[in-house]
Scaffold this motif. Structure first.
Motif, PDB file in Angstrom:
ATOM      1  N   GLN A  20       0.827  -1.207   0.000  1.00  0.00           N
ATOM      2  CA  GLN A  20       0.000   0.000   0.000  1.00  0.00           C
ATOM      3  C   GLN A  20       0.863   1.259   0.000  1.00  0.00           C
ATOM      4  N   PHE A  21       1.902   1.289   0.844  1.00  0.00           N
ATOM      5  CA  PHE A  21       2.746   2.481   0.892  1.00  0.00           C
ATOM      6  C   PHE A  21       3.565   2.631  -0.391  1.00  0.00           C
ATOM      7  N   GLU A  77       2.622   1.754  -3.301  1.00  0.00           N
ATOM      8  CA  GLU A  77       1.678   2.302  -4.283  1.00  0.00           C
ATOM      9  C   GLU A  77       1.522   3.814  -4.102  1.00  0.00           C
ATOM     10  N   GLU A  78       1.449   4.261  -2.847  1.00  0.00           N
ATOM     11  CA  GLU A  78       1.352   5.700  -2.593  1.00  0.00           C
ATOM     12  C   GLU A  78       2.573   6.436  -3.141  1.00  0.00           C
ATOM     13  N   GLN A  98       2.376   6.574  -6.945  1.00  0.00           N
ATOM     14  CA  GLN A  98       1.314   7.432  -7.461  1.00  0.00           C
ATOM     15  C   GLN A  98       1.580   8.916  -7.245  1.00  0.00           C
ATOM     16  N   ASP A  99       2.522   9.239  -6.375  1.00  0.00           N
ATOM     17  CA  ASP A  99       2.782  10.644  -6.081  1.00  0.00           C
ATOM     18  C   ASP A  99       3.302  11.359  -7.333  1.00  0.00           C
ATOM     19  N   SER A 138       5.927   8.689   5.826  1.00  0.00           N
ATOM     20  CA  SER A 138       5.050   9.294   4.832  1.00  0.00           C
ATOM     21  C   SER A 138       5.800   9.447   3.519  1.00  0.00           C
ATOM     22  N   VAL A 139       5.052   9.719   2.473  1.00  0.00           N
ATOM     23  CA  VAL A 139       5.663  10.018   1.181  1.00  0.00           C
ATOM     24  C   VAL A 139       6.537  11.259   1.294  1.00  0.00           C
ATOM     25  N   ARG A 144       0.639   0.533   9.913  1.00  0.00           N
ATOM     26  CA  ARG A 144      -0.550   1.126   9.298  1.00  0.00           C
ATOM     27  C   ARG A 144      -1.248   2.081  10.265  1.00  0.00           C
ATOM     28  N   ARG A 176       0.831   5.282  10.695  1.00  0.00           N
ATOM     29  CA  ARG A 176       0.737   6.106   9.483  1.00  0.00           C
ATOM     30  C   ARG A 176      -0.612   6.830   9.427  1.00  0.00           C
TER      31      ARG A 176
END
Length: 319
Positions: free
Chosen positions: A21-22, A24-25, A28-29, A114-115, A247, A250
């Motif tokens: 999931q992270f 993917e984040e 996608q950024d 975090s991103v 999770r 975050r």
């Protein structure tokens, strides 16, 4: 920024859902779309990857790695010839040697909050003009080849002193460093233990090693809490093995930032006052660092420090 793309790669036996999931984040950024590729190196070749994902999943046959000399990177601890570390080094040092100017390698029990925390570190330290070649937690020195402590007894025959080491749960590597590792493997047909390999090859090839404060929370053992992460939101942490805890933290951080953004301006990292083994600003070790020690005597099995000509690989001990 770098002329070529960068990459970030998680290393795991099998990825848990929180890692995916992270990742993917990150993928996608908008800051990643044309500049950074996001990978997950999966050691288990039977694991079924997700189709139609922005993440690039890597699975490599063990024999392919071993036959190309990429093996034994953590045999001293894991007692296995080929693990995710061997495969990821084979992939980025050899298979993708012309594709990336900088690569972040992150074990799956390391925690990037975090991103934004990823890009904070990436933008500071991956720049080819004023960044580093190895971004890691520390750069401990063993100047004279003392084998009486830690795991230094594993080094003789692989490197001449001085030696260096760090935890490498989350590190950044320039193309210069990856090429130097590839050169070592080409000569020696194996990978030394990673916790001294990265630092020693970097230092002996006159590369720049940076130990940023954001990686001071990469430690062997610590019970990190949401408060620790909140106080240092741009730090990367180790260990964080439980995916549910990662999770939850975050989610808490994201919600807290949404609330606080209406009231105060974010001021960056605040020093964590609890105990960790490595705290605060770590020193930098550019290759031109002047020596602060006297040369050791040329006696016994201890060799004097070698002076390496610029742009020349170090003379590794005979294979």
């Amino acid at each position: 920024m770098n002329s070529k793309k960068s990459a970030v790669c998680y290393l795991c036996r099998t990825p848990d859902s929180e890692i995916i999931q992270f990742a993917e984040e990150l993928a996608q950024d908008p800051r990643s779309i044309s500049n950074i590729d996001v990978y997950i190196m999966i050691d288990d070749n039977n694991f079924q990857t997700q189709p139609n994902s922005l993440i690039k999943f890597i699975q490599i046959n063990n024999n392919e790695c071993i036959s190309n000399g990429y093996h034994s990177s953590n045999k001293i601890d894991m007692h296995k010839d080929c693990i995710a570390w061997d495969k990821v080094l084979y992939y980025f040092c050899q298979v993708k040697q012309n594709d990336y100017s900088f690569v972040w390698l992150v074990e799956d029990d390391s925690f990037i909050p975090s991103v934004d925390a990823f890009f904070s570190l990436h933008n500071k330290y991956s720049n080819e003009n004023n960044g580093g070649d190895l971004i890691c937690q520390k750069n401990d020195e063993n100047l004279y080849g003392d084998t009486s402590t830690w795991k230094w007894a594993d080094v003789p025959g692989k490197f001449s002193p001085p030696w260096y080491h760090s935890m490498c749960c989350a590190i950044g590597c320039s193309r210069k460093l990856l090429d130097a590792i590839a050169n070592y493997v080409k000569q020696r047909h194996s990978i030394p233990f990673i916790e001294y390999m990265f630092n020693t090859i970097a230092m002996q090839n006159h590369l720049k090693v940076i130990n940023p404060p954001e990686l001071s929370t990469i430690v062997y053992r610590e019970n990190w809490t949401p408060e620790h992460v909140r106080q240092r939101p741009n730090n990367w942490f180790h260990p964080f093995k439980n995916e549910h805890v990662r999770r939850e933290i975050r989610s808490q951080i994201a919600n807290a930032w949404k609330t606080s953004s209406h009231n105060v301006e974010h001021t960056g990292n605040i020093g964590y006052q609890g105990y960790t083994q490595y705290q605060g600003q770590m020193p930098q070790y550019p290759y031109f660092m002047p020596p602060t020690y006297n040369s050791p005597p040329n006696s016994g099995s201890v060799l004097p420090p070698l002076v390496y000509p610029p742009n020349m690989p170090p003379p590794y001990p005979p294979h």
